[in-house]
Scaffold this motif. Structure first.
Motif, mmCIF file in Angstrom:
data_model
loop_
_atom_site.group_PDB
_atom_site.id
_atom_site.type_symbol
_atom_site.label_atom_id
_atom_site.label_comp_id
_atom_site.label_asym_id
_atom_site.label_seq_id
_atom_site.Cartn_x
_atom_site.Cartn_y
_atom_site.Cartn_z
ATOM 1 N N ASP A 137 41.197 46.843 38.684
ATOM 2 C CA ASP A 137 41.610 48.032 39.434
ATOM 3 C C ASP A 137 43.061 47.911 39.906
ATOM 4 O O ASP A 137 43.408 48.308 41.025
ATOM 5 C CB ASP A 137 40.674 48.286 40.611
ATOM 6 N N TRP A 204 39.389 48.782 45.282
ATOM 7 C CA TRP A 204 38.768 47.534 44.825
ATOM 8 C C TRP A 204 39.749 46.642 44.068
ATOM 9 O O TRP A 204 39.350 45.715 43.384
ATOM 10 C CB TRP A 204 37.565 47.842 43.937
ATOM 11 N N GLU A 206 42.043 43.843 42.781
ATOM 12 C CA GLU A 206 41.988 42.397 42.959
ATOM 13 C C GLU A 206 42.736 41.731 41.810
ATOM 14 O O GLU A 206 42.730 42.235 40.687
ATOM 15 C CB GLU A 206 40.534 41.910 42.997
ATOM 16 N N LYS A 256 42.340 39.953 47.047
ATOM 17 C CA LYS A 256 42.156 41.406 47.099
ATOM 18 C C LYS A 256 43.451 42.051 47.604
ATOM 19 O O LYS A 256 44.133 41.495 48.469
ATOM 20 C CB LYS A 256 40.997 41.775 48.004
#
Length: 261
Positions: A137, A204, A206, A256
């Motif tokens: 993502d 999301w 990461e 993250k």
């Protein structure tokens, strides 16, 4: 394309004490010693004081059946390295490495990602190691990928090898990239780095990082027989079956990224 620049007896960037102290919030002394003025000023433009970092230490032991890799404390790793300095051998069946991934905020949903591996005990085999990042993502900004191998000779002289974007040692994918770094034979201290700008695309987002050491001698072509995949070593480097047993299988790190819709 020329992909490597090898330099010895390095004179690093000209820095004030305050600038050096800011860089040390993220980078090692060896890393700073190999920085050009241009790179140092680029890094100083980021918010170094509020970096996000994940750092892990691993013990890797070579056995008759391959290698075993376990996470250890910083204290165990650094103590092993200190004890090794007084009884340095030409070959080591157990090595310790520190791998860390750092995110520097470069604007809305944009980060300068740095993946660093520091060898705490010099390896017996010095061949094509692979250091790589994988994004989830998030996307790597094309053209920003690069890498460096910093090293120290036994006499204390330092040097580095630069790996340029699109150089022969770099392998790119839609979800990340990796660089094969042939450890300099005559040195005995190593730090390997890759860096790129990454944009988070969802909440999301990461980034994963992996460093794989060649436990036997391999060619550049063999070292590049991999895909960037969550199924690979460190959830990043998925070697071809014929090659995977040449590498130590060390675990990786991940971090993250904050995302603003």
């Amino acid at each position: 394309m020329l992909s490597l620049l090898i330099t010895t007896n390095v004179k690093g960037a000209t820095l004030t004490d305050a600038e050096y102290a800011r860089l040390r919030l993220v980078f090692s002394d060896l890393r700073i010693a190999t920085m050009s003025d241009e790179k140092a000023q680029e890094y100083l433009s980021y918010d170094l004081e509020h970096n996000k970092k994940v750092s892990k230490y691993f013990k890797v032991t070579k056995t008759t059946n391959g290698t075993t890799s376990t996470e250890v404390t910083k204290e165990e790793a650094t103590n092993a390295a200190k004890n090794n300095t007084t009884t340095r051998a030409t070959s080591h069946t157990t090595t310790y490495k520190n791998i860390q991934i750092t995110a520097l905020n470069g604007g809305v949903n944009t980060y300068l990602m740095d993946l660093t591996t520091v060898w705490l005990i010099s390896p017996a085999i010095k061949s094509y190691d692979v250091i790589a990042m994988r994004t989830d993502d998030a996307t790597v900004v094309e053209g920003t990928q690069r890498g460096t191998q910093g090293y120290v000779y036994k006499n204390g002289n330092i040097g580095y090898v630069e790996y340029s974007n699109n150089g022969t040692n770099m392998k790119k994918a839609s979800n990340g990239f990796g660089i094969s770094m042939n450890l300099v034979d005559a040195a005995d201290t190593y730090e390997c780095y890759i860096i790129a700008t990454v944009r988070a695309t969802t909440e999301w987002a990461e980034v994963y990082g992996s460093y794989q050491h060649a436990a036997t001698n391999v060619t550049l072509a063999q070292s590049q027989a991999y895909t960037i995949s969550h199924n690979g070593y460190g959830e990043v480097i998925n070697f071809a079956t014929a090659v995977q047993n040449h590498y130590d299988g060390m675990q990786g790190v991940s971090i993250k990224l904050d995302y603003t819709p």
